[in-house]
Design a protein around this motif. Sequence first.
Motif, short mmCIF file in Angstrom:
data_model
loop_
_atom_site.label_atom_id
_atom_site.label_comp_id
_atom_site.label_asym_id
_atom_site.label_seq_id
_atom_site.Cartn_x
_atom_site.Cartn_y
_atom_site.Cartn_z
N ASN A 46 0.82 -1.21 0.00
CA ASN A 46 0.00 0.00 0.00
C ASN A 46 0.85 1.26 0.00
O ASN A 46 0.50 2.26 -0.63
CB ASN A 46 -0.94 0.01 1.22
CG ASN A 46 -2.09 -0.97 1.08
OD1 ASN A 46 -3.05 -0.71 0.38
ND2 ASN A 46 -1.98 -2.11 1.73
N GLY A 47 1.98 1.21 0.69
CA GLY A 47 2.85 2.38 0.76
C GLY A 47 3.44 2.75 -0.60
O GLY A 47 3.50 3.94 -0.95
N VAL A 48 3.86 1.74 -1.35
CA VAL A 48 4.43 2.00 -2.67
C VAL A 48 3.37 2.60 -3.60
O VAL A 48 3.65 3.53 -4.37
CB VAL A 48 5.03 0.72 -3.28
CG1 VAL A 48 5.40 0.91 -4.75
CG2 VAL A 48 6.26 0.29 -2.50
N ILE A 49 2.16 2.07 -3.55
CA ILE A 49 1.08 2.62 -4.38
C ILE A 49 0.77 4.06 -3.96
O ILE A 49 0.55 4.93 -4.80
CB ILE A 49 -0.18 1.75 -4.30
CG1 ILE A 49 0.11 0.34 -4.84
CG2 ILE A 49 -1.32 2.38 -5.09
CD1 ILE A 49 -1.03 -0.63 -4.69
N ALA A 50 0.77 4.32 -2.66
CA ALA A 50 0.49 5.66 -2.17
C ALA A 50 1.53 6.67 -2.66
O ALA A 50 1.20 7.83 -2.94
CB ALA A 50 0.44 5.67 -0.64
N LEU A 51 2.78 6.22 -2.78
CA LEU A 51 3.87 7.12 -3.17
C LEU A 51 4.11 7.14 -4.68
O LEU A 51 4.94 7.93 -5.15
CB LEU A 51 5.17 6.70 -2.47
CG LEU A 51 5.20 6.87 -0.95
CD1 LEU A 51 6.47 6.25 -0.39
CD2 LEU A 51 5.11 8.34 -0.57
N GLY A 52 3.42 6.29 -5.43
CA GLY A 52 3.70 6.12 -6.85
C GLY A 52 3.69 7.40 -7.66
O GLY A 52 4.62 7.68 -8.43
N SER A 53 2.67 8.23 -7.49
CA SER A 53 2.58 9.46 -8.26
C SER A 53 3.69 10.43 -7.90
O SER A 53 4.18 11.19 -8.75
CB SER A 53 1.22 10.12 -8.03
OG SER A 53 0.18 9.33 -8.57
N SER A 54 4.08 10.43 -6.63
CA SER A 54 5.16 11.33 -6.20
C SER A 54 6.51 10.88 -6.74
O SER A 54 7.35 11.71 -7.12
CB SER A 54 5.20 11.39 -4.66
OG SER A 54 3.99 11.88 -4.14
N VAL A 55 6.74 9.56 -6.77
CA VAL A 55 8.01 9.03 -7.26
C VAL A 55 8.09 9.16 -8.78
O VAL A 55 9.12 9.53 -9.34
CB VAL A 55 8.18 7.56 -6.83
CG1 VAL A 55 9.43 6.94 -7.46
CG2 VAL A 55 8.23 7.46 -5.32
#
Length: 230
Positions: A46-55
């Motif tokens: 869930n954390g990676v998906i949450a940060l996906g747009s930012s990364v």
Amino acid sequence: MISSVFAVLAVAQLCLAVAVGRHLRAAPGLLVAVPTLVCAALVWDNGVIALGSSVGAGPLLESLSAPRFVAHALLTPLLVLWSLSAAEHAGLHRAKGRGARGAAVGLTVLLVAAGVLHDILGLTLRAERWADTLRYVNDAASPTGPLPAIVTGLVVLSAGIVVWRSTGFVWLAVTAAVMVTVSEAAVQVPVLGNAGEVVLNVGLLLTVRRFLPVSARRARAEAAPVEAHP
């Protein structure tokens, strides 16, 4: 907005991992270890998906995303063995038989193998946007696809129903039913699947808290020496 929802789900999974993991020292077996590992892996998911747009799309997000698929392939099928362990702790004697154990181990091996073929050896990452999220999905063609997760969910649901009918404890069956119900809709609305995982893991935690003390008391009673009567 949806990225924030995934962040909240990551925090929820972290709380569940800590809540279950605190029982590891007292009971370092499948009943506690498997939910702890699953919840911990879903924190990353869930954390990676949450940060996906930012990364942003690229090698970094790809590298962060690959462990998501590895964890699902290797850990999700372990819930089959967990279901058997939960039934044993609930006092279902049939779950202790060699046949049940052999079937659970065999099915787990098959599901892990299918997951490894699709989500590890056959992993082909493709960036995909949904709402305001950016995530990598597995674009590999496979005859199994999500079948391991579906079969695992049905096994947990079946175990929950059996435990419910035998002991009156309903929450494993209810939470597993929610997960199975939303899994189909999750194809179109991915956040539903991740939210369903939180619901299921709440059921796993409640099952641990319900049956671990009972199992411990039963084990102490069986180990206690029988007093000799004159």
